[in-house]
Scaffold this motif. Sequence first.
Motif, mmCIF file in Angstrom:
data_model
loop_
_atom_site.group_PDB
_atom_site.id
_atom_site.type_symbol
_atom_site.label_atom_id
_atom_site.label_comp_id
_atom_site.label_asym_id
_atom_site.label_seq_id
_atom_site.Cartn_x
_atom_site.Cartn_y
_atom_site.Cartn_z
ATOM 1 N N TYR A 3 9.801 2.163 -7.043
ATOM 2 C CA TYR A 3 8.171 1.652 -6.938
ATOM 3 C C TYR A 3 7.719 1.301 -5.699
ATOM 4 N N ASN A 4 8.713 1.631 -4.688
ATOM 5 C CA ASN A 4 9.017 1.788 -3.101
ATOM 6 C C ASN A 4 8.113 0.205 -3.135
ATOM 7 N N ILE A 5 8.650 -0.325 -2.842
ATOM 8 C CA ILE A 5 8.246 -2.036 -2.567
ATOM 9 C C ILE A 5 9.189 -2.133 -1.251
ATOM 10 N N THR A 6 8.944 -1.651 -0.423
ATOM 11 C CA THR A 6 9.672 -1.799 0.424
ATOM 12 C C THR A 6 10.175 -2.901 1.525
ATOM 13 N N SER A 7 9.119 -3.883 1.459
ATOM 14 C CA SER A 7 9.802 -5.782 1.086
ATOM 15 C C SER A 7 10.525 -6.100 0.540
ATOM 16 N N LEU A 8 10.319 -5.925 -0.760
ATOM 17 C CA LEU A 8 11.034 -6.024 -1.759
ATOM 18 C C LEU A 8 13.155 -5.469 -1.802
ATOM 19 N N ILE A 9 13.010 -4.245 -0.935
ATOM 20 C CA ILE A 9 14.403 -3.223 -0.980
ATOM 21 C C ILE A 9 14.893 -4.204 -0.344
ATOM 22 N N LYS A 10 14.551 -4.598 1.193
ATOM 23 C CA LYS A 10 14.810 -5.708 2.360
ATOM 24 C C LYS A 10 15.454 -6.456 1.753
ATOM 25 N N PRO A 15 0.603 -1.430 0.115
ATOM 26 C CA PRO A 15 -0.360 0.066 -0.135
ATOM 27 C C PRO A 15 0.802 0.844 -0.056
ATOM 28 N N LYS A 16 2.161 1.072 0.041
ATOM 29 C CA LYS A 16 3.038 2.359 0.637
ATOM 30 C C LYS A 16 4.015 2.618 -1.033
ATOM 31 N N SER A 17 3.424 1.492 -2.244
ATOM 32 C CA SER A 17 3.725 2.060 -3.552
ATOM 33 C C SER A 17 3.720 2.873 -4.406
ATOM 34 N N ASP A 28 -0.614 5.034 -22.657
ATOM 35 C CA ASP A 28 -0.698 4.887 -24.166
ATOM 36 C C ASP A 28 -1.830 4.773 -24.459
ATOM 37 N N GLU A 29 -1.957 4.854 -26.914
ATOM 38 C CA GLU A 29 -2.906 4.601 -27.122
ATOM 39 C C GLU A 29 -3.768 3.240 -27.283
ATOM 40 N N THR A 30 -2.682 2.965 -26.075
ATOM 41 C CA THR A 30 -4.440 1.244 -25.814
ATOM 42 C C THR A 30 -4.446 1.679 -24.327
ATOM 43 N N GLY A 31 -4.376 2.419 -23.711
ATOM 44 C CA GLY A 31 -4.672 2.870 -22.312
ATOM 45 C C GLY A 31 -4.097 2.206 -21.409
ATOM 46 N N ALA A 32 -2.708 1.706 -22.153
ATOM 47 C CA ALA A 32 -1.766 1.611 -20.275
ATOM 48 C C ALA A 32 -0.585 2.105 -20.163
ATOM 49 N N TYR A 33 -1.059 2.925 -18.902
ATOM 50 C CA TYR A 33 0.320 3.714 -18.059
ATOM 51 C C TYR A 33 1.382 3.233 -19.053
ATOM 52 N N LEU A 34 1.644 4.468 -18.706
ATOM 53 C CA LEU A 34 3.233 4.582 -19.161
ATOM 54 C C LEU A 34 4.660 5.205 -18.080
ATOM 55 N N ILE A 35 5.536 3.980 -18.335
ATOM 56 C CA ILE A 35 6.096 4.276 -16.606
ATOM 57 C C ILE A 35 7.730 4.558 -17.954
ATOM 58 N N ASP A 36 8.804 5.148 -17.490
ATOM 59 C CA ASP A 36 9.320 5.410 -17.735
ATOM 60 C C ASP A 36 10.792 5.256 -17.326
ATOM 61 N N ARG A 37 10.997 3.480 -17.317
ATOM 62 C CA ARG A 37 11.447 2.387 -16.745
ATOM 63 C C ARG A 37 12.306 1.493 -17.163
ATOM 64 N N ASP A 38 13.621 1.141 -16.696
ATOM 65 C CA ASP A 38 13.621 -0.630 -17.693
ATOM 66 C C ASP A 38 13.057 -2.013 -17.273
ATOM 67 N N PRO A 39 12.354 -2.162 -18.651
ATOM 68 C CA PRO A 39 11.471 -3.501 -18.067
ATOM 69 C C PRO A 39 12.445 -4.600 -18.266
ATOM 70 N N THR A 40 13.120 -4.261 -18.333
ATOM 71 C CA THR A 40 14.033 -6.292 -17.837
ATOM 72 C C THR A 40 14.472 -5.461 -16.841
ATOM 73 N N TYR A 41 14.591 -5.088 -15.830
ATOM 74 C CA TYR A 41 14.665 -5.094 -14.505
ATOM 75 C C TYR A 41 12.428 -5.106 -13.443
ATOM 76 N N PHE A 42 12.058 -4.538 -14.329
ATOM 77 C CA PHE A 42 10.878 -4.789 -13.858
ATOM 78 C C PHE A 42 9.830 -5.974 -13.239
ATOM 79 N N GLY A 43 10.579 -7.074 -14.565
ATOM 80 C CA GLY A 43 10.172 -8.141 -14.324
ATOM 81 C C GLY A 43 10.409 -8.999 -13.376
ATOM 82 N N PRO A 44 11.028 -9.009 -12.289
ATOM 83 C CA PRO A 44 11.269 -9.723 -11.329
ATOM 84 C C PRO A 44 10.075 -8.673 -10.389
ATOM 85 N N VAL A 45 10.032 -8.063 -10.517
ATOM 86 C CA VAL A 45 9.947 -6.601 -9.634
ATOM 87 C C VAL A 45 8.363 -7.207 -9.591
#
Length: 184
Positions: A126-133, A63-65, A82-99
Motif C-alpha cells: 500500500y506504500n504507507i511509508t511511515s508504517l513501513i518504517k 498522500p503517497k499511498s 464488486d456488486e456493492t460498489g466496494a473496491y476489489l483488492i486482492d490482498r490478505d484481509p488478516t494483515y490489512f486490519g492492522p494497516v
Amino acid sequence: VARMAAENHCEFPVPPAGGLGAGGPCRRCSSAPLPGAGPGKWVRLNVGGTCFLTTRQTLCRDPKSFLFRLCQADPDLDSDKDETGAYLIDRDPTYFGPVLNYLRHGKLVINKDLAEEGVLEEAEFYNITSLIKLVKDKIRERDSRISQVPVKHVYRVLQCQEEELTQMVSTMSDGWKFEQVTNL
C-alpha cells in the motif's frame, strides 16, 4: 446468520425486515446509503473477500499511498468494484486490519498471532511509508532482543597425559576454546 455471513464474507448481515435471520448483503458492504454519511465520505473496500468500511479521510492519511490514489479516482489506477460498489483488492484481509487501524489512529497494533513481516508486506504494497518504517523498527527490535539471549558455555574437563593432549585436541571439533585450569 453464519451461513449468510460466510457467503458474503462479512460479519454483519442485514436482518430482513420484520424478523431475525439472514438477510441481504452485509451492513458494511451494502450499497444502501449510510445514515448520517455525507456523499463520498465513506469508502467500501473488499480486501481478499472481506469487506471493510472506512472514511475517505482515513484512507488519505498518506498522500503517497495506493489507498490515497484509490480515493482520488486516479485514472492510472484502474480498480474494479464488486456488486456493492466496494473496491476489489486482492490482498490478505488478516494483515490489512492492522494497516487500516494504523491509518485510523496512528498507532501500530499487531495481534500476537500475526507476523510483523506480514504487516510489513502489506504496508509496502500500500506504500504507507511511515508504517513501513515503524514495522521495520519493530522487527529490528524483536530480532535484537532475540540475539541478546546470553550465550551458553559448555565446559569439558580433559584429563590426560601431556603426550596425549595434542592428539586429543586435534580430534575435537572446531569452535572449541581451550583453557588450562591447572598447571601441568
